[in-house]
Write an enzyme that holds these catalytic residues in place. Structure first.
Site, mmCIF file in Angstrom:
data_model
loop_
_atom_site.group_PDB
_atom_site.id
_atom_site.type_symbol
_atom_site.label_atom_id
_atom_site.label_comp_id
_atom_site.label_asym_id
_atom_site.label_seq_id
_atom_site.Cartn_x
_atom_site.Cartn_y
_atom_site.Cartn_z
ATOM 1 N N LEU A 232 -0.275 -4.030 -6.553
ATOM 2 C CA LEU A 232 -0.980 -2.948 -5.865
ATOM 3 C C LEU A 232 0.030 -2.347 -4.919
ATOM 4 C CD1 LEU A 232 -4.403 -4.597 -4.895
ATOM 5 C CD2 LEU A 232 -4.114 -2.624 -6.392
ATOM 6 N N ASP A 233 0.098 -1.026 -4.844
ATOM 7 C CA ASP A 233 1.098 -0.449 -3.957
ATOM 8 C C ASP A 233 0.785 -0.801 -2.501
ATOM 9 O OD1 ASP A 233 -0.437 1.798 -2.661
ATOM 10 O OD2 ASP A 233 -0.588 2.491 -4.721
ATOM 11 N N LYS A 234 1.763 -0.625 -1.654
ATOM 12 C CA LYS A 234 1.681 -1.083 -0.273
ATOM 13 C C LYS A 234 0.494 -0.488 0.474
ATOM 14 C CE LYS A 234 4.757 -1.769 3.721
ATOM 15 N NZ LYS A 234 6.135 -1.535 4.237
#
Length: 230
Positions: free
Chosen positions: A100-102
């Site tokens: 999951l992106d930041k």
């Protein structure tokens, strides 16, 4: 898992030797003579020539569900500040399945079982991942239908997916692929900016009541369903 793999993990004999033992009727599962292709769960009673065998505790694979907060980076690289491995601090080596992106949050799986990573990640398998997304302005029917039909991003058209409205600015989307920042890029095509993105499901594994920043080992029933689907 298949009986050959189970027995080889116990160290009793090789997978090839298991076939010979099956032919000889020397292996039983819960008292029933084993056949080629049989599968077992960790709770089954497996005997070879009457001797019960078990996978050693240290050989058991680890499967974790984690509610990732915003700001945590999904990498096992130790030099990356705020990485997911340091945050969880699990006592054995594990790695995230996908990412999951930041700026996103929610459910991510971690494991030390390399066999299942590609099985979950490959989009041709059509494994579902479900998200709740909040955008910066009211959602229209055209937006939901357009997202569901597929969107041109990153030089390709996304697979058709399921979308539904939750409230004026929030919708649900179920994907079967995982392109880089896919939902954010798809939304941008229609002039929307994602303000919150939370993953709540991967296949049969639900985020449920797991609190932000908490993790737990996947329960046996859930794990068995996941592995069977893979």
């Amino acid at each position: 898992m298949r009986i050959n793999k189970f027995i080889s993990l116990t160290g009793e004999c090789s997978r090839r030797e298991v076939n010979r033992l099956i032919d000889a009727g020397s292996i039983t599962i819960n008292g029933k003579i084993c056949e080629h292709g049989d599968t077992v769960e960790l709770t089954d009673v497996v005997r070879v020539n009457g001797k019960q065998i078990k996978i050693k505790e240290s050989d058991k694979k680890t499967y974790i569900v984690f509610n990732k907060p915003v700001g945590i980076t999904c990498t096992a690289q130790p030099l990356v500040e705020g990485n997911i491995i340091q945050f969880i601090n699990y006592p054995k080596r594990i790695f995230p399945i996908g990412r999951l992106d930041k700026a996103s949050e929610g459910l991510i799986l971690l494991t030390d079982d390399g066999d299942i990573v590609n099985k979950i990640m490959h989009s041709e398998k059509n494994h579902e991942k479900e998200y709740i997304v909040t955008v910066d302005k009211p959602i229209t029917d055209e937006f939901l239908h357009g997202m569901a039909a597929g969107v041109e991003i990153l030089g390709t058209k996304t697979k058709p997916c399921h979308t539904s409205r939750i409230n004026d600015n929030t919708f649900r989307i179920i994907l079967t692929q995982g392109l880089n920042r896919q939902i954010r890029r798809m939304s941008k095509v229609f002039g929307y900016k994602v303000e919150r993105l939370q993953r709540i499901r991967i296949m049969n594994i639900l985020l449920g009541s797991l609190q932000e920043g908490e993790w737990k080992e996947i329960e046996e029933e859930e794990l068995n369903k996941l592995l069977a689907a893979l």
